[in-house]
Every structure is written in C-alpha cells, then in structure tokens.
Design a protein around this motif. Structure first.
Motif, PDB file in Angstrom:
ATOM      1  N   PRO A  88       0.808  -1.225   0.000  1.00 33.85           N
ATOM      2  CA  PRO A  88       0.000   0.000   0.000  1.00 33.85           C
ATOM      3  C   PRO A  88       0.841   1.275   0.000  1.00 33.85           C
ATOM      4  CG  PRO A  88      -0.907  -1.593   1.537  1.00 33.85           C
ATOM      5  CD  PRO A  88       0.431  -2.127   1.107  1.00 33.85           C
ATOM      6  N   ASP A  89       1.892   1.296   0.808  1.00 35.40           N
ATOM      7  CA  ASP A  89       2.740   2.487   0.862  1.00 35.40           C
ATOM      8  C   ASP A  89       3.489   2.687  -0.456  1.00 35.40           C
ATOM      9  OD1 ASP A  89       1.910   2.950   3.416  1.00 35.40           O
ATOM     10  OD2 ASP A  89       3.718   2.175   4.391  1.00 35.40           O
ATOM     11  N   GLY A  90       3.934   1.591  -1.058  1.00 35.06           N
ATOM     12  CA  GLY A  90       4.628   1.713  -2.340  1.00 35.06           C
ATOM     13  C   GLY A  90       3.716   2.249  -3.430  1.00 35.06           C
ATOM     14  N   LEU A  91       2.491   1.736  -3.499  1.00 38.80           N
ATOM     15  CA  LEU A  91       1.541   2.229  -4.499  1.00 38.80           C
ATOM     16  C   LEU A  91       1.169   3.681  -4.225  1.00 38.80           C
ATOM     17  CD1 LEU A  91      -0.860  -0.832  -4.982  1.00 38.80           C
ATOM     18  CD2 LEU A  91       1.301  -0.302  -6.128  1.00 38.80           C
ATOM     19  N   GLY A  92       1.157   4.040  -2.948  1.00 41.99           N
ATOM     20  CA  GLY A  92       0.848   5.428  -2.599  1.00 41.99           C
ATOM     21  C   GLY A  92       1.916   6.412  -3.012  1.00 41.99           C
ATOM     22  N   MET A  93       3.133   5.929  -3.304  1.00 46.96           N
ATOM     23  CA  MET A  93       4.231   6.796  -3.722  1.00 46.96           C
ATOM     24  C   MET A  93       4.282   6.999  -5.237  1.00 46.96           C
ATOM     25  SD  MET A  93       7.239   5.412  -1.159  1.00 46.96           S
ATOM     26  CE  MET A  93       8.363   6.735  -1.603  1.00 46.96           C
ATOM     27  N   LEU A  94       3.424   6.322  -5.977  1.00 46.82           N
ATOM     28  CA  LEU A  94       3.425   6.474  -7.430  1.00 46.82           C
ATOM     29  C   LEU A  94       2.935   7.861  -7.822  1.00 46.82           C
ATOM     30  CD1 LEU A  94       1.892   3.014  -8.402  1.00 46.82           C
ATOM     31  CD2 LEU A  94       4.277   3.730  -8.700  1.00 46.82           C
ATOM     32  N   PRO A  95       3.338   8.347  -8.999  1.00 45.92           N
ATOM     33  CA  PRO A  95       2.825   9.636  -9.478  1.00 45.92           C
ATOM     34  C   PRO A  95       1.296   9.627  -9.494  1.00 45.92           C
ATOM     35  CG  PRO A  95       4.607   8.852 -10.882  1.00 45.92           C
ATOM     36  CD  PRO A  95       4.299   7.734  -9.946  1.00 45.92           C
ATOM     37  N   GLU A  96       0.710  10.773  -9.245  1.00 43.78           N
ATOM     38  CA  GLU A  96      -0.737  10.839  -9.078  1.00 43.78           C
ATOM     39  C   GLU A  96      -1.493  10.295 -10.289  1.00 43.78           C
ATOM     40  OE1 GLU A  96      -4.231  14.085  -7.908  1.00 43.78           O
ATOM     41  OE2 GLU A  96      -2.139  14.725  -8.154  1.00 43.78           O
ATOM     42  N   HIS A  97      -1.014  10.611 -11.508  1.00 47.89           N
ATOM     43  CA  HIS A  97      -1.744  10.155 -12.689  1.00 47.89           C
ATOM     44  C   HIS A  97      -1.725   8.641 -12.816  1.00 47.89           C
ATOM     45  CE1 HIS A  97       2.409  10.180 -14.198  1.00 47.89           C
ATOM     46  NE2 HIS A  97       2.001   9.293 -15.093  1.00 47.89           N
ATOM     47  N   PHE A  98      -0.695   7.980 -12.284  1.00 48.05           N
ATOM     48  CA  PHE A  98      -0.612   6.527 -12.292  1.00 48.05           C
ATOM     49  C   PHE A  98      -1.447   5.953 -11.144  1.00 48.05           C
ATOM     50  CE2 PHE A  98       2.652   2.759 -12.469  1.00 48.05           C
ATOM     51  CZ  PHE A  98       1.633   1.915 -12.891  1.00 48.05           C
ATOM     52  N   ARG A  99      -1.318   6.551  -9.978  1.00 47.77           N
ATOM     53  CA  ARG A  99      -2.024   6.058  -8.797  1.00 47.77           C
ATOM     54  C   ARG A  99      -3.540   6.069  -9.003  1.00 47.77           C
ATOM     55  NH1 ARG A  99      -0.094   9.426  -5.424  1.00 47.77           N
ATOM     56  NH2 ARG A  99      -1.941  10.733  -5.073  1.00 47.77           N
ATOM     57  N   ARG A 100      -4.046   7.072  -9.694  1.00 49.95           N
ATOM     58  CA  ARG A 100      -5.492   7.189  -9.901  1.00 49.95           C
ATOM     59  C   ARG A 100      -6.046   6.090 -10.801  1.00 49.95           C
ATOM     60  NH1 ARG A 100      -6.687  13.661 -10.839  1.00 49.95           N
ATOM     61  NH2 ARG A 100      -6.484  14.310  -8.640  1.00 49.95           N
ATOM     62  N   ARG A 101      -5.182   5.443 -11.553  1.00 54.27           N
ATOM     63  CA  ARG A 101      -5.622   4.385 -12.471  1.00 54.27           C
ATOM     64  C   ARG A 101      -5.680   3.018 -11.790  1.00 54.27           C
ATOM     65  NH1 ARG A 101      -1.158   4.254 -16.636  1.00 54.27           N
ATOM     66  NH2 ARG A 101      -2.425   2.539 -17.455  1.00 54.27           N
ATOM     67  N   LEU A 102      -5.120   2.907 -10.589  1.00 55.03           N
ATOM     68  CA  LEU A 102      -4.951   1.598  -9.967  1.00 55.03           C
ATOM     69  C   LEU A 102      -6.260   1.000  -9.478  1.00 55.03           C
ATOM     70  CD1 LEU A 102      -1.756   2.232  -7.797  1.00 55.03           C
ATOM     71  CD2 LEU A 102      -1.882   1.068 -10.004  1.00 55.03           C
ATOM     72  N   GLN A 103      -6.337  -0.300  -9.612  1.00 55.45           N
ATOM     73  CA  GLN A 103      -7.396  -1.107  -8.990  1.00 55.45           C
ATOM     74  C   GLN A 103      -6.705  -2.353  -8.441  1.00 55.45           C
ATOM     75  OE1 GLN A 103     -10.736  -3.368 -11.151  1.00 55.45           O
ATOM     76  NE2 GLN A 103     -11.735  -1.499 -10.459  1.00 55.45           N
ATOM     77  N   VAL A 104      -6.762  -2.544  -7.126  1.00 52.18           N
ATOM     78  CA  VAL A 104      -5.956  -3.562  -6.453  1.00 52.18           C
ATOM     79  C   VAL A 104      -6.835  -4.696  -5.927  1.00 52.18           C
ATOM     80  CG1 VAL A 104      -4.360  -4.014  -4.545  1.00 52.18           C
ATOM     81  CG2 VAL A 104      -4.231  -1.848  -5.801  1.00 52.18           C
ATOM     82  N   THR A 105      -6.379  -5.914  -6.138  1.00 47.58           N
ATOM     83  CA  THR A 105      -6.939  -7.083  -5.462  1.00 47.58           C
ATOM     84  C   THR A 105      -5.808  -7.699  -4.655  1.00 47.58           C
ATOM     85  OG1 THR A 105      -8.532  -7.524  -7.223  1.00 47.58           O
ATOM     86  CG2 THR A 105      -7.987  -9.344  -5.760  1.00 47.58           C
ATOM     87  N   GLN A 106      -6.013  -7.873  -3.344  1.00 49.47           N
ATOM     88  CA  GLN A 106      -4.906  -8.333  -2.504  1.00 49.47           C
ATOM     89  C   GLN A 106      -5.364  -9.392  -1.513  1.00 49.47           C
ATOM     90  OE1 GLN A 106      -2.324  -5.292  -1.054  1.00 49.47           O
ATOM     91  NE2 GLN A 106      -1.310  -6.589   0.446  1.00 49.47           N
ATOM     92  N   GLN A 107      -4.544 -10.428  -1.416  1.00 49.87           N
ATOM     93  CA  GLN A 107      -4.755 -11.463  -0.414  1.00 49.87           C
ATOM     94  C   GLN A 107      -3.968 -11.084   0.834  1.00 49.87           C
ATOM     95  OE1 GLN A 107      -2.959 -15.233  -1.329  1.00 49.87           O
ATOM     96  NE2 GLN A 107      -4.545 -16.383  -0.267  1.00 49.87           N
ATOM     97  N   CYS A 108      -4.638 -11.096   1.977  1.00 50.56           N
ATOM     98  CA  CYS A 108      -4.013 -10.680   3.232  1.00 50.56           C
ATOM     99  C   CYS A 108      -4.254 -11.719   4.316  1.00 50.56           C
ATOM    100  CB  CYS A 108      -4.593  -9.354   3.727  1.00 50.56           C
ATOM    101  SG  CYS A 108      -4.518  -7.975   2.584  1.00 50.56           S
ATOM    102  N   ARG A 109      -3.402 -11.711   5.297  1.00 53.87           N
ATOM    103  CA  ARG A 109      -3.679 -12.478   6.503  1.00 53.87           C
ATOM    104  C   ARG A 109      -4.854 -11.835   7.233  1.00 53.87           C
ATOM    105  NH1 ARG A 109       0.344 -15.976   8.472  1.00 53.87           N
ATOM    106  NH2 ARG A 109       2.276 -15.972   7.256  1.00 53.87           N
TER     107      ARG A 109
END
Length: 385
Positions: free
Chosen positions: A205-226
């Motif tokens: 999450p922190d790494g994706l949050g550091m992406l440039p805004e125009h890239f970050r706004r395009r993201l859609q994440v599916t994540q497996q978590c404990r």
C-alpha cells in the motif's frame, strides 16, 4: 487403451498437492484409476481429488535430535507397511511422489515391492524428501532446466516436464493479455500464497501510494491478506484513495489472474508456474526463510527472461516497489512485452508430459478388480501434523 492403476503421494501443502491433482486429472482422463497418499492437511484442501480414494499415512518429520529421529523412523516404517497393504490390492503400475514427508513411506514401500517409482520436483532446488529418494527412483521429473542439489550422477534419469497447473489457469494461455491504454484502469493482483504475506501487506500500500498521481489514480488492487492484517490494509488503501478488494482466501484466483496487468507475489513454485503459463508479468519477492532459499532460484528464470522483476525481501521497500512499478507499468507496450516474456517461460503441457512419462515407466497392469484396501486408523500421534 490400457487402463492402469497409479498411486500419487504428496505432502499436504498446495505446492505439492496442486500438481499431483493436475496429474491425477490427466491420468483419469486417459482411463486410468488413481489413489492419493497424503497427510491430514492434504486431505482437507478443498476442490482437489474429488472422487479419488484418499489414504492418510503416518509420516515422520526428520529432525528434533535422537528422539525426533527415532519417532520419525517409527512413523516411516508404519507408513511403509500401510502403503504395502494398499499395493497388495490396488496393484499400482507406478507410484509417483511429489515431495513432502508423506511421500517417503509410500515410495519406500513401492521400491521394496518392486513397483516403478518417479518423483516430481516443483522447485528449482531439489527438496529434502526428493533428495533422499533420488538415488533409488526410476525417473526424476523437474520443473526447471537447472535444479540445485541434484547430483550429476542422477542426470541420466532427469526429464524436464514443468509444473502442472489447474485447468482454469491453463485456459488463460489462449486469452490475450488484458488491453491497457495510457489512461486505462491498471489492475494489480497481490498474493502471498495460501496464507498471505505480512510483508506484502505492510509494503505494497505504501509503495503504491508513492506512485505519481496520474498513475495512482488508475490503480485497482486485489490483494490477499492475513486475517490479522486485513483491516489495517483496507484502511491504508482507503486513505490513499486506491480502490482495493481484499480477502484472506481467493477461490477464484484464476479469474482474478485473467484480468490482472501485473502481479506482486512470493515466488512459490505454483505461483511461478501459473504466472508463466498464463503470461502475466510480475514483481517477485522470494520468501527468505524458504528451505535452501528455493524461491530465489524459482524466480531466476522468469526474471532473467524479462517477464518479472525480483526484489529480495531486505530490499523490498515502498520506494523500491514504486520504482519497479513505474519501470514496468508506465508504458503499455513494455508491460505487454514482459507478459510475452513471462509466457515464454511457461510449460503448458506439463501435466500431459508428466503423464506420458508415468505411462512409459509403468509396469504391465495386473488384471484385478476394483476392490480397495482400507487403512487402519492411525494411532494417536502417528499422523503427521
């Protein structure tokens, strides 16, 4: 078509059980009968070996000093005796081991009874049980062209077949890589294996949050978590404004893989096999505590081909992840090229090639009826936990 009986023996983790299941389906499709030898964990994995007779063997976990070794030897001998009783009536033409401690007594019994034996190694490092058996088996099937801890004197019986995957994943190979434009939705799948991975929950999450805004706004994440991490991760994505679908278990993982543009994952053998068969680029973080560092060796072929970026866990920081994400994700053509390179490492015929090998190594089938032997209940403490 000649119908034969086969016994598959696998430890109770998904890494051993999934390829064994894929082989079972291929052998059954060819008209053969299959029985599975495993431990209690393997028997509980849902969706595998439906309609196949399953036998739970006691199996000793090697280690723990003299007392541990003595207990392990006792369980191995008990398991070998139980396996021999199965073979008396089931009459297997061959016994195939996939690693894990339950495979050891099953293969030892077959070797004592003169039944052909094969082992399949899913990782790029020969596992402990397979190392113990390599000298005595008739064939060794591998998933990588270069396998560590495999002695040169055994190379004459090595057959490169790949690591079988589920049919749902195999079907993805014929589908095109999901279309991606410079402004389109960028779908990221994050998986740490069957139990998730806390390091991915803390860094991604922190790494994706550091992406440039125009890239970050395009993201859609599916994540497996404990389970213990999921609410914190959900809050972190919400704070970043990144849409995220989180789960502790994903029974529909092949479907999610189908529409993913990039996968962030550990480098388990099944994960690598599925990524390369489907043709999905990845950022791989090998588990440093994996036995013999086998996940690092697993990731090397895919990384060297250009289909993945490999980041050692000690170097896996939000900054490094953001840097690698931009290298892979900012140019659609570069990402599609990485997908093709990943696919080039895939071995989609693994189940068929392994089944061909098993049939070639088989004894002439005995003409016996469908009777089956029932194992006696394992005494308390006898089965592997």
């Amino acid at each position: 078509m000649i119908s034969r009986h086969y016994v598959l023996a696998a430890g109770g983790t998904g890494g051993h059980m999934v390829p064994a299941h894929a082989l079972a389906e291929e052998l059954i499709a060819r008209g053969h009968r299959v029985a599975l030898v495993t431990d209690e964990r393997g028997a509980r994995i849902p969706g595998l070996f439906d309609g196949v007779q399953v036998h739970i063997l006691p199996a000793g976990r090697l280690g723990g000093g003299p007392i541990g070794w003595l207990k392990a030897l006792k369980n191995i001998l008990a398991g070998r005796a139980m396996a021999s009783r199965l073979y008396e009536t089931f009459r297997p033409s061959a016994v195939v081991g996939f690693g894990g401690y339950p495979a050891l007594p099953a293969l030892l019994a077959a070797q004592r009874d003169g039944i052909p034996t094969l082992i399949h190694e899913q990782n790029a490092v020969l596992g402990r049980v397979n190392r113990l058996l390599a000298r005595r088996v008739d064939a060794i099937a591998t998933s990588y062209p270069d396998v560590q801890r495999l002695k040169p004197r055994h190379l004459d019986k090595v057959h490169l077949v790949g690591n079988p995957v589920r049919d749902e994943v195999l079907a993805l190979r014929d589908q095109p890589f999901p279309a991606l434009t410079e402004d389109g939705i960028f779908r990221v799948l994050v998986t740490g294996g069957s139990q998730g991975a806390t390091i991915l929950s803390s860094v991604v999450p922190d790494g994706l949050g550091m992406l440039p805004e125009h890239f970050r706004r395009r993201l859609q994440v599916t994540q497996q978590c404990r389970a213990e991490d999921i609410e914190e991760v959900r809050a972190r994505y919400a704070g970043l404004g990144i849409p995220a679908d989180l789960a502790t278990y994903m029974p529909d993982l092949p479907e999610r893989l189908a529409w993913s543009h990039l996968v962030i994952a550990r480098a388990g053998a099944s994960t690598i096999a599925e990524l390369t068969v489907a043709g999905r680029p990845a950022i791989l973080i090998p588990l440093p505590s994996a036995t013999d560092d086998h996940q690092t060796f697993n990731a090397r072929e895919m990384a060297r081909s250009g289909g993945a970026r490999m980041i050692p866990q000690l170097a896996f920081t939000p900054v490094e992840l953001a840097k690698q994400m931009q290298k892979l994700g900012l140019e659609p053509e570069a990402l599609a090229n990485a997908a093709e390179r990943a696919k080039g490492c895939g071995r989609p015929d693994a189940a068929k090639d392994l089944a061909d090998l098993v049939e070639r190594m088989s004894q002439t089938p005995a003409l016996v009826g469908p009777e089956e032997v029932a194992f006696r209940p394992v005494p308390a403490g006898g089965a592997m936990a």
